[in-house]
Write a protein that holds these residues in place. Structure first.
Motif, PDB file in Angstrom:
ATOM      1  N   SER A  44      14.523  10.853   5.795  1.00  0.00           N
ATOM      2  CA  SER A  44      15.237  10.364   4.735  1.00  0.00           C
ATOM      3  C   SER A  44      14.201   9.949   3.983  1.00  0.00           C
ATOM      4  O   SER A  44      14.301   8.632   3.680  1.00  0.00           O
ATOM      5  CB  SER A  44      16.366   9.841   4.753  1.00  0.00           C
ATOM      6  OG  SER A  44      16.029   9.254   5.850  1.00  0.00           O
ATOM      7  N   CYS A  45      13.128   8.954   5.014  1.00  0.00           N
ATOM      8  CA  CYS A  45      12.496   7.660   4.932  1.00  0.00           C
ATOM      9  C   CYS A  45      11.434   8.645   4.076  1.00  0.00           C
ATOM     10  O   CYS A  45      10.666   7.262   2.855  1.00  0.00           O
ATOM     11  CB  CYS A  45      12.092   7.654   6.437  1.00  0.00           C
ATOM     12  SG  CYS A  45      12.712   6.077   7.253  1.00  0.00           S
ATOM     13  N   LEU A  46      11.455   9.193   4.338  1.00  0.00           N
ATOM     14  CA  LEU A  46       9.467   9.958   3.664  1.00  0.00           C
ATOM     15  C   LEU A  46      10.090   9.799   2.110  1.00  0.00           C
ATOM     16  O   LEU A  46       9.487  10.262   1.197  1.00  0.00           O
ATOM     17  CB  LEU A  46       9.322  11.936   3.772  1.00  0.00           C
ATOM     18  CG  LEU A  46       8.784  11.584   5.340  1.00  0.00           C
ATOM     19  CD1 LEU A  46       8.719  13.088   5.757  1.00  0.00           C
ATOM     20  CD2 LEU A  46       7.588  11.126   5.686  1.00  0.00           C
ATOM     21  N   GLN A  47      11.998  10.000   1.941  1.00  0.00           N
ATOM     22  CA  GLN A  47      11.851   9.958   0.483  1.00  0.00           C
ATOM     23  C   GLN A  47      12.574   8.387   0.273  1.00  0.00           C
ATOM     24  O   GLN A  47      13.646   8.445  -1.267  1.00  0.00           O
ATOM     25  CB  GLN A  47      12.781  10.365   0.367  1.00  0.00           C
ATOM     26  CG  GLN A  47      12.918  12.535   0.322  1.00  0.00           C
ATOM     27  CD  GLN A  47      14.299  13.378   1.198  1.00  0.00           C
ATOM     28  OE1 GLN A  47      15.202  12.417   0.663  1.00  0.00           O
ATOM     29  NE2 GLN A  47      13.741  14.188   1.916  1.00  0.00           N
ATOM     30  N   LEU A  48      11.973   7.820   0.649  1.00  0.00           N
ATOM     31  CA  LEU A  48      11.919   6.156   0.593  1.00  0.00           C
ATOM     32  C   LEU A  48      13.686   5.801   0.387  1.00  0.00           C
ATOM     33  O   LEU A  48      14.301   4.633   0.702  1.00  0.00           O
ATOM     34  CB  LEU A  48      11.702   5.626  -0.859  1.00  0.00           C
ATOM     35  CG  LEU A  48       9.752   5.851  -0.876  1.00  0.00           C
ATOM     36  CD1 LEU A  48      10.251   5.027  -2.308  1.00  0.00           C
ATOM     37  CD2 LEU A  48       9.309   4.530  -0.202  1.00  0.00           C
ATOM     38  N   ASP A  49      14.492   6.814   1.528  1.00  0.00           N
ATOM     39  CA  ASP A  49      15.944   6.390   1.942  1.00  0.00           C
ATOM     40  C   ASP A  49      15.510   5.462   3.296  1.00  0.00           C
ATOM     41  O   ASP A  49      15.622   6.559   3.977  1.00  0.00           O
ATOM     42  CB  ASP A  49      16.515   7.472   1.156  1.00  0.00           C
ATOM     43  CG  ASP A  49      17.964   7.144   1.712  1.00  0.00           C
ATOM     44  OD1 ASP A  49      17.923   5.606   1.661  1.00  0.00           O
ATOM     45  OD2 ASP A  49      18.942   8.476   1.915  1.00  0.00           O
ATOM     46  N   PHE A  50      15.789   4.515   3.369  1.00  0.00           N
ATOM     47  CA  PHE A  50      16.047   3.919   4.627  1.00  0.00           C
ATOM     48  C   PHE A  50      16.815   3.893   5.127  1.00  0.00           C
ATOM     49  O   PHE A  50      17.537   2.560   5.586  1.00  0.00           O
ATOM     50  CB  PHE A  50      14.539   2.688   4.270  1.00  0.00           C
ATOM     51  CG  PHE A  50      13.610   2.987   4.185  1.00  0.00           C
ATOM     52  CD1 PHE A  50      12.207   3.730   5.047  1.00  0.00           C
ATOM     53  CD2 PHE A  50      13.308   2.709   2.642  1.00  0.00           C
ATOM     54  CE1 PHE A  50      10.859   3.586   5.024  1.00  0.00           C
ATOM     55  CE2 PHE A  50      11.871   3.078   2.268  1.00  0.00           C
ATOM     56  CZ  PHE A  50      11.007   3.639   4.007  1.00  0.00           C
TER      57      PHE A  50
ATOM     58  N   ALA B 293      12.720  -0.676   8.502  1.00  0.00           N
ATOM     59  CA  ALA B 293      11.463  -0.326   7.264  1.00  0.00           C
ATOM     60  C   ALA B 293      10.723  -1.178   7.482  1.00  0.00           C
ATOM     61  O   ALA B 293       9.306  -0.858   6.877  1.00  0.00           O
ATOM     62  CB  ALA B 293      12.819  -0.196   6.074  1.00  0.00           C
ATOM     63  N   TYR B 294      10.502  -2.424   7.535  1.00  0.00           N
ATOM     64  CA  TYR B 294      10.105  -3.384   7.574  1.00  0.00           C
ATOM     65  C   TYR B 294       9.218  -2.744   8.433  1.00  0.00           C
ATOM     66  O   TYR B 294       7.558  -3.052   7.899  1.00  0.00           O
ATOM     67  CB  TYR B 294      10.799  -4.889   7.389  1.00  0.00           C
ATOM     68  CG  TYR B 294       9.689  -5.930   7.938  1.00  0.00           C
ATOM     69  CD1 TYR B 294       8.929  -6.262   6.764  1.00  0.00           C
ATOM     70  CD2 TYR B 294       9.144  -6.349   9.151  1.00  0.00           C
ATOM     71  CE1 TYR B 294       7.649  -7.089   7.086  1.00  0.00           C
ATOM     72  CE2 TYR B 294       8.536  -7.527   9.228  1.00  0.00           C
ATOM     73  CZ  TYR B 294       7.343  -7.481   8.212  1.00  0.00           C
ATOM     74  OH  TYR B 294       7.350  -8.850   8.236  1.00  0.00           O
ATOM     75  N   VAL B 295       8.741  -2.834   9.330  1.00  0.00           N
ATOM     76  CA  VAL B 295       8.149  -2.645  10.675  1.00  0.00           C
ATOM     77  C   VAL B 295       6.991  -1.279  10.439  1.00  0.00           C
ATOM     78  O   VAL B 295       5.719  -1.272  10.093  1.00  0.00           O
ATOM     79  CB  VAL B 295       8.762  -2.562  11.860  1.00  0.00           C
ATOM     80  CG1 VAL B 295       7.429  -1.849  12.847  1.00  0.00           C
ATOM     81  CG2 VAL B 295       9.369  -3.336  12.658  1.00  0.00           C
ATOM     82  N   LEU B 296       8.123  -0.378   9.673  1.00  0.00           N
ATOM     83  CA  LEU B 296       7.204   1.015   9.340  1.00  0.00           C
ATOM     84  C   LEU B 296       6.888   0.296   8.036  1.00  0.00           C
ATOM     85  O   LEU B 296       5.048   2.124   8.039  1.00  0.00           O
ATOM     86  CB  LEU B 296       8.337   1.980   8.812  1.00  0.00           C
ATOM     87  CG  LEU B 296       8.230   3.754   8.789  1.00  0.00           C
ATOM     88  CD1 LEU B 296       7.853   3.897  10.347  1.00  0.00           C
ATOM     89  CD2 LEU B 296       9.301   3.917   8.024  1.00  0.00           C
ATOM     90  N   VAL B 297       6.644  -0.193   6.596  1.00  0.00           N
ATOM     91  CA  VAL B 297       6.567  -0.252   5.922  1.00  0.00           C
ATOM     92  C   VAL B 297       4.572  -0.389   6.256  1.00  0.00           C
ATOM     93  O   VAL B 297       3.827  -0.645   5.613  1.00  0.00           O
ATOM     94  CB  VAL B 297       6.853  -0.646   4.864  1.00  0.00           C
ATOM     95  CG1 VAL B 297       6.372  -1.391   3.459  1.00  0.00           C
ATOM     96  CG2 VAL B 297       7.816   0.325   4.235  1.00  0.00           C
ATOM     97  N   LEU B 298       4.810  -2.335   6.905  1.00  0.00           N
ATOM     98  CA  LEU B 298       3.856  -2.721   7.852  1.00  0.00           C
ATOM     99  C   LEU B 298       3.267  -1.678   8.545  1.00  0.00           C
ATOM    100  O   LEU B 298       1.604  -1.472   8.031  1.00  0.00           O
ATOM    101  CB  LEU B 298       3.733  -4.070   7.938  1.00  0.00           C
ATOM    102  CG  LEU B 298       4.211  -5.182   7.567  1.00  0.00           C
ATOM    103  CD1 LEU B 298       4.305  -6.398   8.551  1.00  0.00           C
ATOM    104  CD2 LEU B 298       2.928  -5.033   7.082  1.00  0.00           C
ATOM    105  N   ALA B 299       3.120  -0.610   9.063  1.00  0.00           N
ATOM    106  CA  ALA B 299       2.730  -0.120   9.558  1.00  0.00           C
ATOM    107  C   ALA B 299       1.553   0.746   8.910  1.00  0.00           C
ATOM    108  O   ALA B 299       0.971   1.454   9.262  1.00  0.00           O
ATOM    109  CB  ALA B 299       3.365   0.464  10.918  1.00  0.00           C
ATOM    110  N   ALA B 300       2.374   0.943   8.300  1.00  0.00           N
ATOM    111  CA  ALA B 300       2.078   2.412   7.195  1.00  0.00           C
ATOM    112  C   ALA B 300       0.710   1.470   6.300  1.00  0.00           C
ATOM    113  O   ALA B 300      -0.176   2.226   5.430  1.00  0.00           O
ATOM    114  CB  ALA B 300       3.116   3.314   6.732  1.00  0.00           C
ATOM    115  N   ALA B 301       0.971   0.675   5.496  1.00  0.00           N
ATOM    116  CA  ALA B 301       0.033  -0.166   5.007  1.00  0.00           C
ATOM    117  C   ALA B 301      -1.141  -0.139   5.897  1.00  0.00           C
ATOM    118  O   ALA B 301      -2.627  -0.193   5.720  1.00  0.00           O
ATOM    119  CB  ALA B 301       0.498  -1.492   4.923  1.00  0.00           C
ATOM    120  N   PHE B 302      -0.771  -0.694   6.738  1.00  0.00           N
ATOM    121  CA  PHE B 302      -2.179  -1.007   8.275  1.00  0.00           C
ATOM    122  C   PHE B 302      -2.934   0.187   8.460  1.00  0.00           C
ATOM    123  O   PHE B 302      -3.884   0.630   8.234  1.00  0.00           O
ATOM    124  CB  PHE B 302      -1.715  -1.042  10.055  1.00  0.00           C
ATOM    125  CG  PHE B 302      -1.782  -2.500  10.179  1.00  0.00           C
ATOM    126  CD1 PHE B 302      -3.359  -2.726  10.942  1.00  0.00           C
ATOM    127  CD2 PHE B 302      -1.218  -3.583  10.197  1.00  0.00           C
ATOM    128  CE1 PHE B 302      -3.452  -4.277  11.100  1.00  0.00           C
ATOM    129  CE2 PHE B 302      -1.870  -4.822  10.664  1.00  0.00           C
ATOM    130  CZ  PHE B 302      -2.931  -5.136  10.881  1.00  0.00           C
TER     131      PHE B 302
END
Lengths: 276, 310
Positions: free
Chosen positions: B75-81, B279-288
């Protein structure tokens, strides 16, 4: 009559005040080759760069340097820059580091020739092609499209020589051009220097600590130690009748090395092939 | 070149998977029972065991750990957190706009940091040892050693309170960008300009500069070469600055009440709102990971030696 006259050249460190070259005077005769020999740190490179006025900002110099009657030390930087390359040219020790690593070597060649002569691209390529073929660089166009790290030290050294052939400067200062090369490339490059002199009839200052190269190329020799010129004279005489103890030491240490090498290689003529 | 970009991008995938797994495990290890948190947040007065069991079922907590992870990942892959425990709203509806706000602040700051670092670094390298160089380094040293909250407080006091030129907080107009961007820029440019300066100084003593001058090239040409070579070192550092600034806006956002990720994350941590934190941790890590990949590709583009190894 001399093409370059250096008198009372004094070089010192502007920050610590340490004197690096106290007082040296010498001259370069037209179409002759003056070799400066001595151990590292004896002030050979500093002297060369002082002639070009290219020492680091913190290094200061005084004294008179005149080239063809023009006093270089009194020229403005702009005037001096116009003479660099065209009148005074310098060949460096390490070809690998002499060219900008982020662009192909053709860029440097084009920049230089366009700046001095205003030639267009095809004229430059044509002139460089001939010059590069004459120093036995095959595929000149391909070489000009290569980055410095893709070529060998000997090739880059010959690129610098071929640029000199096109620029036709009055004086070439070669700062240990063969020291970073293996013996085969060294022999090649040395032969190219001999031909370069024949070809454009320039005068040359040749810095080296390799006496076999000096013997092959030089007409006159300066021996430097700790910033002082300890001996000077005709190249052929100097090696057989050195007056100064240090020169004799230099010659004998080199002979000893050569003798040892000859014994190891088991042939008397192997080493002296390059020398006169 | 295309092969390298593909290879480098594919390498990012296992990295992202690992990060997502670690994020999930860390949240699962938390001693708080999510069901309890949800019920507390919804203001249920008396929490019974039945109520807890029912909520767990509704959250899908009774399923095995790995299945929960894969469900979450898909679901995260579909931006559904998932939904926020506190407000019940979808996480992305809160996180998305906050992320964009932070991203705007970050990008403007990064551009300012890079421009200022290159400018100051060049000036100070070319005037090495002179008074200009000394004063740039001195001022930068003082400003950089100040913690951002102190610097922010001083700027707000002077420009907003005393002179009343700029708003103290919020994100209403262009003016409200000035103070937060300045604080970030001053803090980071003071560090990064030193990298540019030392890279340029190291390059000034290189033989190619000497040979260029010995060939009589104009000083401008030589400066361009110098800058191009010096930036090779600086570019990887600059690229890493983007995620670092992105992650460190927490302090700035809370000081200036900037409606971004930093504000949101602090609020969520205080109210134990796990889906948002995850979701916050995931988004930041992905940005990194994404920025790092880009920086490698850019580096390869400007460095012919690296380009060859591909």
């Amino acid at each position: 009559m001399s093409i370059l006259q250096v008198s009372n050249l004094r070089i010192w460190d502007g920050i610590t005040g340490k004197v690096l070259v106290p007082n040296s005077s010498f001259e370069l005769k037209p179409e002759s080759c003056l070799a400066i020999v001595g151990e590292s740190g004896s002030g050979k490179s500093l002297t060369c760069r002082a002639i070009m006025k290219l020492n680091k900002k913190t290094i200061r110099q005084s004294g008179d340097i005149s080239c063809n009657g023009v006093r270089l030390n009194q020229l403005a930087e702009k005037e001096m820059r116009r003479r660099r390359g065209k009148q005074l040219y310098m060949i460096l020790q390490n070809g690998m580091r002499a060219f900008d690593p982020t662009s192909v070597i053709g860029v440097h060649i084009r920049d230089t020739l366009m700046h001095h002569y205003g030639w267009n691209r095809s004229e430059i390529v044509e002139k460089m092609k001939q010059a590069m073929l004459s120093v036995r660089l095959q595929d000149p166009v391909e070489i000009m499209n290569k980055y410095p790290h893709q070529l060998s030290g000997g090739m880059l050294q010959r690129v610098m020589i071929s640029l000199a052939i096109v620029l036709e400067p009055d004086i070439i200062i070669a700062d240990e051009p063969t020291s970073a090369l293996d013996s085969v490339s060294k022999y090649e490059v040395m032969e190219q220097f001999v031909r370069l002199r024949e070809k454009i009839g320039c005068s040359m200052i040749f810095v080296s600590h390799d006496l076999s190269v000096v013997r092959r190329l030089a007409d006159e020799v300066l021996v430097m130690r700790n910033g002082n010129i300890v001996e000077r004279g005709d190249a052929s005489i100097l090696f057989s009748e050195a007056k100064h103890e240090y020169t004799r030491f230099l010659v004998s240490s080199q002979t000893e090395l050569n003798d040892h090498f000859r014994r190891v290689m088991g042939g008397p003529d192997y080493v002296s092939r390059g020398s006169r | 070149m295309g092969g390298y970009i593909l290879k480098r991008s594919l390498l990012a995938i296992p990295l992202l998977l690992t990060i997502s797994f670690i994020t999930f495990v860390l949240n699962a290890l938390s001693p708080m029972d999510p069901a309890e948190v949800v019920l507390h947040a919804q203001g249920v007065p008396r929490i019974t065991d039945e109520l807890l069991a029912e909520t767990r079922r509704a959250l899908g907590m009774e399923q095995p750990f790995l299945i929960r992870y894969f469900d979450w990942l898909l679901s995260c892959l579909q931006l559904d957190f998932g939904n926020s425990y506190v407000t019940g709203k979808p996480v992305w509806s809160l996180l998305g706009p906050a992320f964009l706000n932070t991203l705007q602040l970050t990008i403007i700051s990064v551009v300012a940091v890079i421009a200022l670092s290159i400018g100051l670094g060049m000036i100070s390298a070319l005037t090495e040892g002179k008074n200009l160089d000394k004063s740039i380094r001195g001022v930068a040293f003082v400003l950089t050693s100040m913690p951002p909250y102190l610097l922010a407080a001083l700027l707000v006091w002077y420009f907003s309170v005393k002179l009343d030129w700029l708003p103290t907080n919020g994100m209403d107009s262009i003016q409200s960008y000035i103070l937060p961007v300045s604080v970030i820029t001053i803090n980071y440019a003071g560090i990064y300009f030193r990298i540019v300066r030392s890279a340029m100084l190291a390059n000034l003593n290189e033989d190619y500069v000497l040979f260029g001058r010995a060939c009589g090239l104009p000083e401008g040409r030589i400066k361009i070469r110098l800058l191009r070579n010096s930036l090779q070192v600086a570019i990887s550092v600059f690229c890493m600055a983007i995620p670092i600034i992105l992650g460190s806006t927490v302090v700035i956002e809370n000081l200036f009440a900037w409606p971004g990720l930093g504000m949101l994350s602090v609020k969520s941590i205080l109210s134990r709102d796990f889906p948002i934190i995850q979701a916050y941790v995931l988004v930041l890590a992905a940005a990194f990971v994404v920025v790092n990949t880009f920086s490698d590709i850019i580096n390869a583009l400007i460095n012919p030696k690296l380009r060859e190894d591909m």
